[in-house]
Design a protein around this motif. Structure first.
Motif, short mmCIF file in Angstrom:
data_model
loop_
_atom_site.label_atom_id
_atom_site.label_comp_id
_atom_site.label_asym_id
_atom_site.label_seq_id
_atom_site.Cartn_x
_atom_site.Cartn_y
_atom_site.Cartn_z
N ARG A 45 0.83 -1.19 0.00
CA ARG A 45 0.00 0.00 0.00
C ARG A 45 0.87 1.24 0.00
O ARG A 45 2.07 1.18 0.27
CB ARG A 45 -0.99 0.02 1.16
CG ARG A 45 -0.60 -0.74 2.37
CD ARG A 45 -1.77 -1.03 3.27
NE ARG A 45 -2.72 0.09 3.35
CZ ARG A 45 -3.68 0.15 4.24
NH1 ARG A 45 -3.83 -0.82 5.13
NH2 ARG A 45 -4.51 1.17 4.26
N PHE A 46 0.19 2.34 -0.29
CA PHE A 46 0.89 3.62 -0.47
C PHE A 46 1.80 3.94 0.72
O PHE A 46 3.01 4.17 0.55
CB PHE A 46 -0.16 4.73 -0.64
CG PHE A 46 0.40 6.04 -1.09
CD1 PHE A 46 0.60 6.28 -2.44
CD2 PHE A 46 0.72 7.03 -0.18
CE1 PHE A 46 1.11 7.50 -2.88
CE2 PHE A 46 1.23 8.25 -0.61
CZ PHE A 46 1.43 8.48 -1.96
N SER A 47 1.24 3.93 1.91
CA SER A 47 2.02 4.33 3.09
C SER A 47 3.14 3.33 3.37
O SER A 47 4.17 3.69 3.94
CB SER A 47 1.10 4.44 4.30
OG SER A 47 0.40 3.24 4.49
N GLU A 48 2.92 2.10 2.96
CA GLU A 48 3.92 1.07 3.19
C GLU A 48 5.15 1.32 2.31
O GLU A 48 6.28 1.01 2.67
CB GLU A 48 3.29 -0.27 2.84
CG GLU A 48 3.84 -1.45 3.58
CD GLU A 48 3.00 -2.69 3.25
OE1 GLU A 48 3.41 -3.78 3.63
OE2 GLU A 48 1.95 -2.54 2.59
N VAL A 86 -5.46 1.31 -0.62
CA VAL A 86 -5.09 1.16 -2.03
C VAL A 86 -3.84 0.31 -2.10
O VAL A 86 -2.89 0.53 -1.34
CB VAL A 86 -4.83 2.54 -2.68
CG1 VAL A 86 -4.40 2.36 -4.13
CG2 VAL A 86 -6.05 3.41 -2.59
N GLU A 87 -3.86 -0.67 -2.98
CA GLU A 87 -2.68 -1.53 -3.10
C GLU A 87 -2.07 -1.44 -4.49
O GLU A 87 -2.79 -1.45 -5.50
CB GLU A 87 -3.03 -2.98 -2.77
CG GLU A 87 -3.02 -3.25 -1.29
CD GLU A 87 -3.03 -4.74 -1.00
OE1 GLU A 87 -2.75 -5.09 0.15
OE2 GLU A 87 -3.34 -5.55 -1.90
N TYR A 88 -0.77 -1.36 -4.50
CA TYR A 88 -0.02 -1.35 -5.75
C TYR A 88 0.72 -2.67 -5.90
O TYR A 88 1.22 -3.23 -4.92
CB TYR A 88 0.97 -0.19 -5.77
CG TYR A 88 0.28 1.16 -5.78
CD1 TYR A 88 -0.11 1.75 -6.97
CD2 TYR A 88 -0.01 1.81 -4.58
CE1 TYR A 88 -0.75 2.98 -6.97
CE2 TYR A 88 -0.66 3.04 -4.58
CZ TYR A 88 -1.03 3.61 -5.78
OH TYR A 88 -1.67 4.82 -5.78
N ALA A 89 0.78 -3.15 -7.12
CA ALA A 89 1.47 -4.42 -7.37
C ALA A 89 2.09 -4.40 -8.76
O ALA A 89 1.69 -3.61 -9.62
CB ALA A 89 0.48 -5.58 -7.26
N LEU A 90 3.04 -5.25 -8.96
CA LEU A 90 3.61 -5.41 -10.29
C LEU A 90 2.60 -6.17 -11.16
O LEU A 90 1.99 -7.13 -10.71
CB LEU A 90 4.93 -6.18 -10.24
CG LEU A 90 6.10 -5.49 -9.55
CD1 LEU A 90 7.34 -6.38 -9.63
CD2 LEU A 90 6.37 -4.13 -10.18
N THR A 91 2.46 -5.74 -12.39
CA THR A 91 1.66 -6.49 -13.35
C THR A 91 2.53 -7.62 -13.90
O THR A 91 3.74 -7.64 -13.66
CB THR A 91 1.24 -5.58 -14.51
OG1 THR A 91 2.43 -5.13 -15.17
CG2 THR A 91 0.44 -4.40 -14.02
N PRO A 92 1.94 -8.55 -14.64
CA PRO A 92 2.76 -9.57 -15.31
C PRO A 92 3.86 -8.93 -16.15
O PRO A 92 5.02 -9.36 -16.12
CB PRO A 92 1.74 -10.31 -16.18
CG PRO A 92 0.45 -10.17 -15.44
CD PRO A 92 0.50 -8.82 -14.79
N LEU A 93 3.50 -7.87 -16.85
CA LEU A 93 4.50 -7.16 -17.65
C LEU A 93 5.61 -6.61 -16.77
O LEU A 93 6.80 -6.70 -17.08
CB LEU A 93 3.83 -6.01 -18.43
CG LEU A 93 4.75 -5.18 -19.33
CD1 LEU A 93 5.39 -6.03 -20.40
CD2 LEU A 93 3.98 -4.01 -19.95
#
Lengths: 134, 134
Positions: A45-48, A86-93
């Motif tokens: 997440r953003f703050s993380e 809100v969570e951010y992650a790497l896409t397969p790409l």
DNA sequence: CTGTATCCTGAAAGATACTG
DNA sequence: CAGTATCTTTCAGGATACAG
């Protein structure tokens, strides 16, 4: 594609309008590589993300993530909770980019000593030249 | 070294003072990668480099080459002739950097289509959102 | 918590002119 | 030919305040 040294390099050796130029991970974008590394282990997440990215401001982090999302290497998932999450992650790409990135990072780690030595040598020579002309 | 997503990323995940940060090839330096590619085939002289690097000024080229020399990836050889001749070439260390660089460049070429598609999708979604809220 | 809105600064890059 | 010397521009990044 790789002209030899004996033949002149053509003016169109590089396409000035090549879209690759604008890939954030290749150009400036001070934080992109580090953000990739932070997401390597899974969604964050953003703050993380702000914790390990010491010194980054929320503005720059938001901008960087948006640019990476734009290029399809990062995904943004909004959960409708309170407080908001809100969570951010790497896409397969994005994951496929880790390998090439690692190659460059590994090179940096392995050649750090050579690099520092080269810099010292350069400065020694500078001093020698300046010393003689003085 | 690679924390899982379930455990928090430590604040010292990155060393802010790590000298790797200052390697030109990793940071900004708009022209570094292209200059490397121009020298891949063998030594080149100053004016020869300016041809394919469309748009670069002599000032910026000189600065870039100096930075790369400082890091030991490029060598500068001055021949005592008239008119003066100076040749730039990759050092052995510089050559070892070509491999890792190629990995990233290859990724860019192979995924250019995916990238452009991701950008279009992003903009489509933006339009959709803006359209709804309007 | 997850951002946005402003305003500001500094370093990289560019334009131009000139030198050994 | 191979740069240097200035001056100007540009823009990523930072500081701060505030909003949903």
């Amino acid at each position: 594609m790789t002209p030899t040294a004996t033949e002149p390099l053509p003016p169109d050796f590089f396409d000035p309008d090549c879209p690759v130029r604008t890939v954030p991970v290749l150009g400036g974008k001070k934080w992109t590589w580090k953000i990739m590394r932070c997401l390597e282990g899974g969604p964050r997440r953003f703050s993380e993300l702000r914790v390990p990215l010491v010194g980054i401001t929320s503005k720059v982090l938001a901008e960087s993530l948006r640019a990476m999302e734009y290029d399809g290497v990062v995904s943004r998932t909004e959960y409708d909770e309170n407080p908001p999450r809100v969570e951010y992650a790497l896409t397969p790409l994005g994951h496929t980019l880790l390998g090439p990135m690692d190659a460059v990072c590994a090179w940096s780690r392995q050649n750090l000593a050579n690099l520092l030595e080269a810099r010292e040598a350069y400065e020694r020579d500078e001093d020698a030249r300046a010393g003689r002309s003085r």
